[in-house]
Design a protein around this motif. Structure first.
Motif, PDB file in Angstrom:
ATOM      1  N   LYS A   1       0.827  -1.198   0.000  1.00  0.00           N
ATOM      2  CA  LYS A   1       0.000   0.000   0.000  1.00  0.00           C
ATOM      3  C   LYS A   1       0.867   1.257   0.000  1.00  0.00           C
ATOM      4  O   LYS A   1       0.601   2.222  -0.727  1.00  0.00           O
ATOM      5  CB  LYS A   1      -0.926   0.008   1.214  1.00  0.00           C
ATOM      6  CG  LYS A   1      -1.807   1.247   1.297  1.00  0.00           C
ATOM      7  CD  LYS A   1      -2.730   1.195   2.514  1.00  0.00           C
ATOM      8  CE  LYS A   1      -3.566   2.470   2.616  1.00  0.00           C
ATOM      9  NZ  LYS A   1      -4.466   2.464   3.784  1.00  0.00           N
TER      10      LYS A   1
ATOM     11  N   SER B   1       2.538   1.873  -3.328  1.00  0.00           N
ATOM     12  CA  SER B   1       1.528   2.358  -4.279  1.00  0.00           C
ATOM     13  C   SER B   1       1.275   3.838  -4.060  1.00  0.00           C
ATOM     14  O   SER B   1       1.173   4.628  -5.009  1.00  0.00           O
ATOM     15  CB  SER B   1       0.219   1.580  -4.123  1.00  0.00           C
ATOM     16  OG  SER B   1       0.398   0.221  -4.425  1.00  0.00           O
TER      17      SER B   1
ATOM     18  N   ASN C   1     -15.268  -6.412  -6.223  1.00  0.00           N
ATOM     19  CA  ASN C   1     -14.981  -5.111  -5.609  1.00  0.00           C
ATOM     20  C   ASN C   1     -16.047  -4.092  -6.010  1.00  0.00           C
ATOM     21  O   ASN C   1     -16.460  -4.031  -7.172  1.00  0.00           O
ATOM     22  CB  ASN C   1     -13.604  -4.590  -6.037  1.00  0.00           C
ATOM     23  CG  ASN C   1     -12.479  -5.452  -5.509  1.00  0.00           C
ATOM     24  OD1 ASN C   1     -12.319  -5.600  -4.306  1.00  0.00           O
ATOM     25  ND2 ASN C   1     -11.700  -6.041  -6.418  1.00  0.00           N
TER      26      ASN C   1
ATOM     27  N   THR D   1     -14.888  -5.197  -0.515  1.00  0.00           N
ATOM     28  CA  THR D   1     -14.417  -6.450  -1.105  1.00  0.00           C
ATOM     29  C   THR D   1     -15.343  -7.578  -0.656  1.00  0.00           C
ATOM     30  O   THR D   1     -15.679  -7.682   0.526  1.00  0.00           O
ATOM     31  CB  THR D   1     -12.973  -6.766  -0.660  1.00  0.00           C
ATOM     32  OG1 THR D   1     -12.126  -5.674  -1.036  1.00  0.00           O
ATOM     33  CG2 THR D   1     -12.468  -8.044  -1.311  1.00  0.00           C
TER      34      THR D   1
ATOM     35  N   ASN E   1      -9.904  -1.137   3.794  1.00  0.00           N
ATOM     36  CA  ASN E   1      -9.115   0.011   4.255  1.00  0.00           C
ATOM     37  C   ASN E   1      -9.971   1.056   4.966  1.00  0.00           C
ATOM     38  O   ASN E   1      -9.629   2.228   4.996  1.00  0.00           O
ATOM     39  CB  ASN E   1      -8.378   0.650   3.076  1.00  0.00           C
ATOM     40  CG  ASN E   1      -7.335  -0.265   2.501  1.00  0.00           C
ATOM     41  OD1 ASN E   1      -6.379  -0.636   3.173  1.00  0.00           O
ATOM     42  ND2 ASN E   1      -7.519  -0.676   1.247  1.00  0.00           N
TER      43      ASN E   1
ATOM     44  N   ASN F   1      -5.323   8.377  -2.227  1.00  0.00           N
ATOM     45  CA  ASN F   1      -5.358   7.037  -1.640  1.00  0.00           C
ATOM     46  C   ASN F   1      -6.337   6.148  -2.389  1.00  0.00           C
ATOM     47  O   ASN F   1      -6.027   5.002  -2.740  1.00  0.00           O
ATOM     48  CB  ASN F   1      -5.748   7.147  -0.161  1.00  0.00           C
ATOM     49  CG  ASN F   1      -5.476   5.869   0.601  1.00  0.00           C
ATOM     50  OD1 ASN F   1      -5.055   4.870   0.038  1.00  0.00           O
ATOM     51  ND2 ASN F   1      -5.733   5.886   1.894  1.00  0.00           N
TER      52      ASN F   1
ATOM     53  N   SER G   1      -5.270   4.989  -5.804  1.00  0.00           N
ATOM     54  CA  SER G   1      -4.237   3.943  -5.790  1.00  0.00           C
ATOM     55  C   SER G   1      -4.832   2.560  -5.551  1.00  0.00           C
ATOM     56  O   SER G   1      -4.171   1.550  -5.755  1.00  0.00           O
ATOM     57  CB  SER G   1      -3.184   4.262  -4.719  1.00  0.00           C
ATOM     58  OG  SER G   1      -3.711   4.074  -3.416  1.00  0.00           O
ATOM     59  N   GLN G   2      -6.096   2.510  -5.102  1.00  0.00           N
ATOM     60  CA  GLN G   2      -6.727   1.242  -4.768  1.00  0.00           C
ATOM     61  C   GLN G   2      -7.682   0.717  -5.837  1.00  0.00           C
ATOM     62  O   GLN G   2      -7.874  -0.487  -5.965  1.00  0.00           O
ATOM     63  CB  GLN G   2      -7.520   1.377  -3.459  1.00  0.00           C
ATOM     64  CG  GLN G   2      -6.694   1.752  -2.248  1.00  0.00           C
ATOM     65  CD  GLN G   2      -7.582   1.995  -1.038  1.00  0.00           C
ATOM     66  OE1 GLN G   2      -8.551   1.277  -0.805  1.00  0.00           O
ATOM     67  NE2 GLN G   2      -7.275   3.026  -0.266  1.00  0.00           N
TER      68      GLN G   2
END
Length: 432
Positions: free
Chosen positions: A186, A189, A277, A292, A302, A418, A421-422
């Motif tokens: 993480k 990333s 997802n 998820t 997260n 953030n 990036s996911q």
């Protein structure tokens, strides 16, 4: 009977009188012509000056000024030295020139903040941005103001992104130097996401070597995360243990650590969503989370993000693109066009024409009303954003900063980085 001498004398006098009258007439005609000409000239000058205003009473200049006329009037005033153009028109012209020059100065001040097309200069800071923001308010033409403000907004977002990136990279780099193993998937990333957001050449150059070192280290030492390794060890121990032995819960419980949300699971289940997802927005809690699917339930790995404001209607959408827009990127917004919603990189008249788009130019910052295309150059808050759409005629964005828009969702710049990036394009975005 008068003699010939008297008659001749009288004839001469009349001749001179007629000649004098003719001269006076010519002079009068010349004077009248000059005055008439001067009147026409000043009427034209007055008209030309007035035509530069969109609203003369409010002193709002037009968006596109006639600089040829302005230059001609200026030269005429200079050459005639006050003998042709009236003092009143000279005053009006000088006032107009002051307004025009002030606009040019503001435009130059904004342009001077840029270092090329994609970076800002080293001397840019928050005080300079705020001061110029106030200066731009002196522009009364809304089209010009919006254009200047959009350019300044771009600089402000670049500056704030770069400051955030600098802080995150500094914190992560220091932890990495103290303990190399602190560099998780993480974090690496996020490191690369923030590095891409840097819009200052000096700052980017300062971090290039450090980011490269962290990337190289992670690629050579990535392995499995400690959490996954621990869970696998627990599962392996359970598999090999006697059936009569009491089960001891794993030290790392995947499902509980994923912050299971039964409310989200129920809502997504009722909507018929079964994707692995899902980006899920809970309007009652005003939170956004990447969910998820684990063992038939949706969990937020997260945690959740606090949403600053949302004007997105309930329903199912699809993430179309993680936007990192250039100055010529656009989205087709004409709902009657079969290519509605298509993202076009480096758009030109030619490429848009091939997509059945004509007369694409506009300066509209609200993507909801921009037609036939929305240009990212008109709204810098969306140049780094998450673009989503439904199956009909709605486009929207998740973004940081800027104004609130219908079909828009605002979160902080750090949360946006953030989140970007996911997630990836193609996943479902559900608004409950």
């Amino acid at each position: 009977m008068k003699d010939k001498k008297d008659l001749k004398s009288k004839t001469k006098s009349e001749h001179y009188l007629l000649l004098g009258a003719g001269v006076v007439g010519v002079i009068t005609a010349i004077i009248f012509f000059i005055m008439f000409s001067l009147g026409i000239v000043n009427a034209v000058v007055t008209s030309k000056i007035s035509s530069q205003y969109q609203d003369k009473e409010l002193e709002v200049l037009k968006t596109n000024l006639d600089y040829n006329s302005l230059n001609f009037i200026g030269k005429l005033i200079k050459v005639s030295d006050g003998h042709i153009v009236t003092a009143s028109n000279v005053k009006k012209y000088q006032q107009l020139e002051d307004y025009v020059q002030a606009r040019k100065n503001r435009t130059k001040e904004v342009a001077d903040l840029y270092d090329g097309k994609n970076n800002y200069r080293d001397d840019v800071n928050s005080d300079k941005i705020n001061d110029l923001d106030k200066t731009l308010l002196k522009e009364k033409n809304q089209d010009i103001y919006q254009k200047q403000r959009n350019q300044l907004d771009t600089i402000q977002i670049w500056y704030e992104q770069t400051q955030d990136a600098d802080k995150y990279l500094s914190k992560t780099w220091n932890k990495y130097l103290a303990d190399n193993s602190s560099l998780s998937f993480k974090k690496i990333s996020m490191v690369n996401t923030y590095y891409k957001l840097i819009k200052n050449k000096t700052v980017k150059k300062r971090w290039t070597e450090a980011v490269t070192k962290m990337d190289d280290y992670f690629s050579n030492h990535q392995g499995e995360s400690s959490r996954v390794a621990a869970v696998k060890a627990e599962l392996e121990a359970l598999k090999n243990s006697p059936l009569t032995e009491k089960y001891t819960p794993a030290n790392v419980d995947i499902v509980s650590s994923l912050n299971s949300s039964s409310g989200a699971s129920d809502a997504l289940s009722q909507a018929g969503i079964t994707s692995k997802n899902v980006l899920y927005y809970n309007s009652s809690k005003n939170t956004l989370a990447l969910m998820t699917r684990v063992s038939g339930k949706y969990v937020a790995e997260n945690g959740s993000i606090n949403v600053i404001s949302s004007q997105v209607s309930s329903g199912k959408y699809t993430i179309k693109k993680l936007v990192d827009a250039g100055s010529s990127d656009a989205i087709i917004t004409d709902s009657s066009n079969s290519n509605f919603g298509q993202y076009v990189s480096n758009a030109t008249d030619s490429t848009l024409s091939s997509l059945n788009v004509t007369s694409p130019e506009n300066s509209t910052s609200d993507f909801n009303s921009a037609t036939p295309v929305f240009w990212f150059k008109n709204n810098s808050a969306l140049t780094s954003s998450i673009y989503f759409s439904d199956s009909s005629s709605t486009i929207g964005f998740i973004y940081a900063g800027g104004s609130s828009y219908n079909n828009g969702m605002q979160i902080s710049s750090s949360d946006l980085s953030n989140l970007m990036s996911q997630i990836s394009s193609g996943i479902t975005f559900y608004v409950n």
